[in-house]
Design an enzyme around this catalytic site. Structure first.
Site, short mmCIF file in Angstrom:
data_model
loop_
_atom_site.label_atom_id
_atom_site.label_comp_id
_atom_site.label_asym_id
_atom_site.label_seq_id
_atom_site.Cartn_x
_atom_site.Cartn_y
_atom_site.Cartn_z
N HIS A 65 0.82 -1.20 0.00
CA HIS A 65 0.00 0.00 0.00
C HIS A 65 0.86 1.26 0.00
CE1 HIS A 65 -3.73 2.21 0.96
NE2 HIS A 65 -2.92 3.01 1.63
N GLU A 109 -8.26 7.80 -5.15
CA GLU A 109 -7.64 6.61 -4.57
C GLU A 109 -8.70 5.66 -4.05
OE1 GLU A 109 -5.05 7.82 -1.42
OE2 GLU A 109 -6.70 8.14 -0.02
N HIS A 111 -10.43 3.01 -1.26
CA HIS A 111 -10.54 2.63 0.15
C HIS A 111 -11.30 1.31 0.20
CE1 HIS A 111 -10.13 4.47 4.32
NE2 HIS A 111 -8.99 4.58 3.73
N ASP A 133 -5.32 14.78 1.26
CA ASP A 133 -4.32 14.78 0.19
C ASP A 133 -4.35 16.10 -0.58
OD1 ASP A 133 -3.08 12.31 0.54
OD2 ASP A 133 -4.66 11.26 -0.54
N ASP A 286 -0.40 14.95 4.88
CA ASP A 286 -1.48 14.39 5.70
C ASP A 286 -1.05 13.06 6.28
OD1 ASP A 286 -1.96 12.83 3.12
OD2 ASP A 286 -3.56 12.07 4.39
N GLU A 330 -3.05 4.92 12.38
CA GLU A 330 -3.60 5.66 11.23
C GLU A 330 -4.83 6.46 11.63
OE1 GLU A 330 -4.10 2.82 8.02
OE2 GLU A 330 -2.03 2.15 8.22
N ASP A 518 -5.45 8.16 -11.58
CA ASP A 518 -5.87 6.78 -11.83
C ASP A 518 -5.87 5.97 -10.55
OD1 ASP A 518 -3.10 7.11 -11.77
OD2 ASP A 518 -2.74 5.26 -12.84
N GLY A 555 -2.65 9.14 -8.17
CA GLY A 555 -3.44 7.92 -8.19
C GLY A 555 -3.00 6.95 -7.13
N SER A 558 -4.56 -0.57 -5.87
CA SER A 558 -5.14 -1.44 -4.86
C SER A 558 -5.11 -2.87 -5.36
CB SER A 558 -6.58 -1.01 -4.57
OG SER A 558 -7.21 -1.92 -3.70
#
Lengths: 754, 269
Positions: A65, A109, A111, A133, A286, A330, A518, A555, A558
């Site tokens: 990741h 992005e 999640h 971001d 961030d 996080e 992307d 981008g 994942s």
């Protein structure tokens, strides 16, 4: 806490591969035996074993990741180099130019993994993360977008797809609405392909004064590090490691999902932008995946600095947190601000004015080592470069050879029924029951939103347009492209089709495309077939974007969207932004008047694989529609010029369900029908009406401007007929093909809403 | 010359925010583009007496989710004002200067008892309950302007039908009892009503939340306080109206609310 409790020494020097792999498993590090061996030999050189804080920090930085270790080689080769001269800056988000003073910052992005485990929290924090971001570039967020892919089949051991959908939508709604940024664009795809691997791809767009763009690199010693916003807790520990592995069951560890608080975020946005506006910030970033560990390391490494951090200074939710937990948590709504000493007090005062918790936690130093202390004890002492340079993989890949078998459907006997079926298909009909739960007009700058047309009877739009500055007439157009159905059959063509659709949508509103972000969704990259698909996809995206000379500025990737034997196709969601020179000339799809000429810009195709027509017949066969970027460029930019000269009343791109569906959608918001003759299109009537040719639009031309329009478009424009009152009538020469009432079309399209 | 000076008088607007307020930017721009001088003020600064309401000409409570609206919408903001600032705000209202609240700002005004306030005692007479549809609704609605004596509606024709965006989950205006509703109607305080495309009062979906008597906005008796669920500040210019590509509505539906209030201050104060 006694010294032993502060941190533990992890013995790795001289250990065998299997033992190292076992340590990785025990500590949830998600690292391979090879990677553990690298750590072991690094510490052998250091002459000591690592602390738990150190191995946890390395595991964060080296996760798929955070590090893109399986994709970076391919992204560098195919994606990163395109259109560089058009990029204003790169960082947590990428920037392109809107006008002389203003840049557009944007990013999309995924999640996916958190949303599969805890849909409400996962989706909400997805929105929170993407907002940060944009903020990290010093930019004011102006729009949130989300592209969602929901399963349709209940898989044993996993939550019901309806439960997942409800949670995801509520999460986006409750977070996005509270944070006060309009959710204006996106999409929802329903398919069995996404059971149980739901995908949540979120995007954000912002604007920034070019003189106020900030980077995340700390290039000087003595820069003070301030953590601002939410407190640090145990939520979201090992989130990046979870996102870098396949999901074993529906009962994954819920503590890996962060908790969001939009009411902390909303003032944090104001405070950070105020500090940036006053030129008080040296750099910022961030706190997302990997937490402080990733961010401090990356900020220092990017500027060639070392530094020290005092973990006891980090404001905590739970006092009993161990140093390694503080370092990799996080927790949401946090920003790391790097501030020159003389500005520290001013920054802290701004935070206080907005009621925001902030704390000085460390500073940069000359050298290349990062040192972390906890109540006086040193718990980490590493070269930051070692952490941020993981082993990159060129994983073995294999291309699946597929034999193309043609399929010729029997000639339909009821075109009206076929068309109405497509319009009410779950992947075509209105998304109002979801999208109208999102505030799309907050900030008072939404020129074109998700729906347009007569109030109370609105139809769909292709892209949204935001007017970021009320004193200017230019606007930012925002849209997406993605087609997992094409990608499943042919990842290369699917990659191209996603670019084609993004460009089509932006041009439909009268915007010149400027850049892409992307979000790449895939399965387990350790499988050769998956890696083969991944490479094909990025090749397709490259071939289109390179021809168009439009950059990908941001981008994410994942991988590991797999559960048991089920995995998603490998495909991109592309977020595109464009520039509308003058919003007063922006265009929506709803027909505007009676007796106006209607043209097809484009040509129908015989390639029907992956089309809605074939999907509804539950048939496969042939190739997916072919996108030629040179054709896209010629038609698209000619159409833009025709629009700018005022010859176009309305325009809509051709996508799912083909030309007939596109024209039907133009009647919904207008109560205006059309009389069309499709003989000029050639081909069988069903192919002419329902094939999904790429780089194609339906255009209603302004009365009296027909000749001019045709001059702009040349042979790319094919005359179809004219708008008329209340019914859509399609014929082929003397033969009637179908007649349906506009009211009927609207009723079918609105199915499921109200 | 004296005329000229009056016209150019600075009109200061206090836009009051706390964490979760999030419509202040468009409220700020709307007043700015009405040639007023808006200022976004954190509630904290008023509580700390760093800023005083009495130095402003107009007070605006913008929309959003003050304090997250995790309890009743607007309740936390109203409670903070009541405990500390109520006297200042009441004096401001009694002076006859304009006060406007849209969406969450409307909810706050109701919680404060400033509207409808039919009995003039500032008691809680109404509430904005969850929408009948039980969901957040974001769309454009048709509204009939029953001007009454509202100083914000001077530029509308009596009975004019306009369109404004709504975006809320708690917008159903309900009164404490029949008596309150009766007095609202009798005093013509229900100045903005939900209607259908033809201008008739109809049920859902035209009335998006199920408000009593299709009430979308309400004034106090004196006409200087306006609370409404729709968002005039989001359609200051016509290019953000949801159907602007079809209809030429001239200047924009929203700006008349603001220019009307600014003009009122210039003329009366």
């Amino acid at each position: 806490m006694t010294k032993e409790e502060v941190s533990t020494i992890i013995s790795v020097i001289g250990k065998k591969r299997e033992e190292l792999a076992n340590i990785s498993k025990m500590l949830h590090l998600g690292l391979s035996a090879d990677e553990m061996s690298l750590i072991s030999s690094y510490f052998k050189n250091e002459g000591r074993d690592p602390t738990d804080v150190e191995v946890q920090a390395i595991a964060q930085a080296w996760s798929e990741h955070c590090s893109y270790k399986s994709s970076k080689i391919h992204l560098k080769k195919y994606i990163f180099g395109i259109g560089r001269e058009k990029v204003v800056a790169l960082g947590d988000a990428g920037l392109v130019s809107l006008d002389d003073d203003t840049a557009i910052a944007f990013k999309m992005e995924s999640h996916n993994h958190p949303s599969a485990i805890e849909p409400y929290g996962g989706a909400a924090t997805g929105v929170g993360g993407i907002l940060r971001d944009i903020l990290s570039m010093g930019a004011q967020p102006i729009a949130v977008t989300d592209f969602l892919y929901f399963g349709t089949k209940k898989i044993k051991g996993f939550p019901d797809p309806k439960f997942i959908e409800g949670g995801v939508v509520a999460g986006i709604r409750d977070y996005g609405n509270r944070v006060g940024i309009p959710t204006v664009s996106g999409g929802i795809v329903y398919s069995e392909m996404f059971s149980p691997n739901v995908l949540v791809n979120v995007g954000c767009v912002g604007v920034v004064d070019k003189k106020k763009i900030r980077s995340s690199a700390i290039t000087e010693p003595g820069i003070i590090l301030i953590v601002a916003g939410g407190k640090t807790g145990r939520d979201g520990i090992h989130g990046v490691n979870m996102a870098s592995a396949v999901i074993e069951s529906g009962e994954e560890d819920i503590t890996t999902v962060q908790l969001g608080s939009p009411i902390t975020k909303e003032p944090l946005i104001h405070a950070v932008l105020e500090a940036n506006d006053k030129n008080l910030l040296f750099a910022l970033k961030d706190l997302g995946g990997g937490g402080l560990s990733s961010v401090v390391g990356e900020m220092l490494e990017a500027g060639g600095m070392g530094g020290k951090v005092y973990l006891e200074k980090v404001p905590l939710k739970e006092a009993s947190m161990k140093p390694w937990e503080i370092w990799i948590s996080e927790s949401q709504e946090r920003m790391l601000l790097a501030v020159k000493k003389e500005n520290v007090n001013s920054v802290l005062r701004i935070m206080e004015d907005w009621d925001i918790t902030s704390s000085i936690i460390g500073e940069s130093e000359n050298g290349n080592r990062l040192r972390i202390f906890y109540n006086g004890a040193k718990v980490l002492d590493l070269e930051s470069q070692f952490m941020t340079s993981p082993k990159l993989y060129e994983r073995p890949s294999q291309l699946e050879e597929k034999r193309i078998v043609q399929y010729l459907p029997s000639y339909p006997n009821n075109f009206a029924k076929l068309l109405l079926g497509m319009i009410s298909d779950s992947n075509v009909r209105t998304r109002e029951q979801v999208v109208r739960q999102y505030d799309h007009t907050v900030r008072g700058s939404t020129v074109i939103g998700p729906f347009a047309g007569i109030v109370g009877n609105e139809g769909p739009t292709d892209a949204s347009v935001i007017r970021p500055n009320w004193n200017k007439v230019n606007g930012v157009a925002i849209s997406h492209g993605s087609n997992p159905f094409y990608s499943k059959i042919d990842p290369y063509s699917g990659g191209k089709a996603a670019v084609d659709e993004t460009v089509r949508n932006l041009i439909s509103v009268g915007a010149e495309p400027l850049g892409f972000s992307d979000c790449l969704n895939s399965g387990n990259p350790e499988k050769q077939k998956v890696m083969g698909e991944f490479i094909e996809m990025v090749k397709g995206m490259h071939d289109s974007a390179y021809s168009l000379d439009i950059p990908f500025v941001s981008g994410n990737v994942s991988f590991y969207n797999e559960a048991g034997r089920r995995r998603i196709p490998t495909f991109p969601t592309i977020l595109g932004v464009g520039k509308v020179e003058d919003i007063r000339g922006a265009i929506t799809p709803d027909f505007k008047g009676l007796g106006n000429d209607i043209y097809l810009v484009g040509l129908p195709t015989t390639d029907l694989a992956g089309s809605l027509y074939f999907r509804r017949l539950k048939k496969d066969g042939g190739r997916v529609p072919y996108s030629d970027p040179r054709t896209l460029k010629r038609r698209g930019w000619n159409l833009l010029n025709a629009m700018r000269s005022g010859t176009v009343n309305s325009a809509h791109d051709v996508s799912d369900g083909g030309i007939a569906t596109a024209i039907s959608e133009m009647t919904i918001g207008s109560e205006i029908g059309a009389a069309l003759d499709v003989s000029a299109l050639g081909l069988r009537t069903d192919f002419a009406l329902f094939s999904e040719p790429q780089s194609s639009w339906i255009v209603e031309v302004r009365l009296g401007r027909e000749k001019e329009f045709v001059k702009y478009m040349g042979e790319d424009a094919i005359f179809l007929g004219q708008t008329q009152r209340s019914a859509l009538a399609i014929s082929r020469g003397e033969d009637k093909v179908l007649v349906v009432d506009v009211d009927q079309i609207r009723k079918k399209w609105k199915k499921g809403y109200e | 010359m004296e005329e000229g000076i009056r016209v150019n008088r600075e009109v200061k607007v206090a836009i009051i925010v706390m964490e979760g307020t999030n419509n202040e930017e468009e409220a700020y721009q709307s007043f700015k583009h009405s040639e007023a001088t808006p200022e976004i003020i954190h509630l904290k600064k008023l509580e700390d007496r760093k800023k005083k309401l009495s130095s402003y000409d107009i007070v605006c409570f913008p929309g959003g989710f003050s304090a997250g609206d995790y309890v009743r919408a607007g309740a936390v903001m109203a409670a903070r004002i009541k405990s500390n600032l109520m006297r200042d705000l009441e004096e401001f209202v009694e002076s006859g200067r304009p006060v406007i609240g849209s969406c969450n700002g409307f909810q706050t005004l109701v919680e404060l008892g400033l509207v409808p306030n039919v009995d003039g005692d500032g008691r809680l007479e109404a509430a904005l309950a969850p929408n009948m549809s039980n969901r957040f609704e974001a769309r454009t609605v048709y509204l009939k302007m029953n001007r009454g004596n509202s100083l914000f509606l001077n530029e509308f024709k009596e009975g004019e039908v306009i369109k404004l965006p709504i975006a809320h989950s708690e917008g159903r205006f309900i009164t404490r009892d029949k008596e309150v509703l009766g007095k609202i109607i009798k005093n013509r305080m229900n100045v903005v009503s939900y209607v259908d495309g033809s201008g008739k009062e109809s049920g859902y979906p035209w009335n998006p939340n199920g408000s009593e008597h299709n009430i979308a906005g309400i004034t106090n008796k004196n006409g200087n306080v306006l609370g409404l669920m729709p968002h005039p500040e989001r359609v200051f210019y016509k290019y953000t109206e949801s159907d602007w590509t079809r209809e030429n509505n001239g200047t924009g539906m929203g700006n008349r609310f603001f220019t009307s209030a600014v003009q009122f201050v210039r003329e009366k104060f």
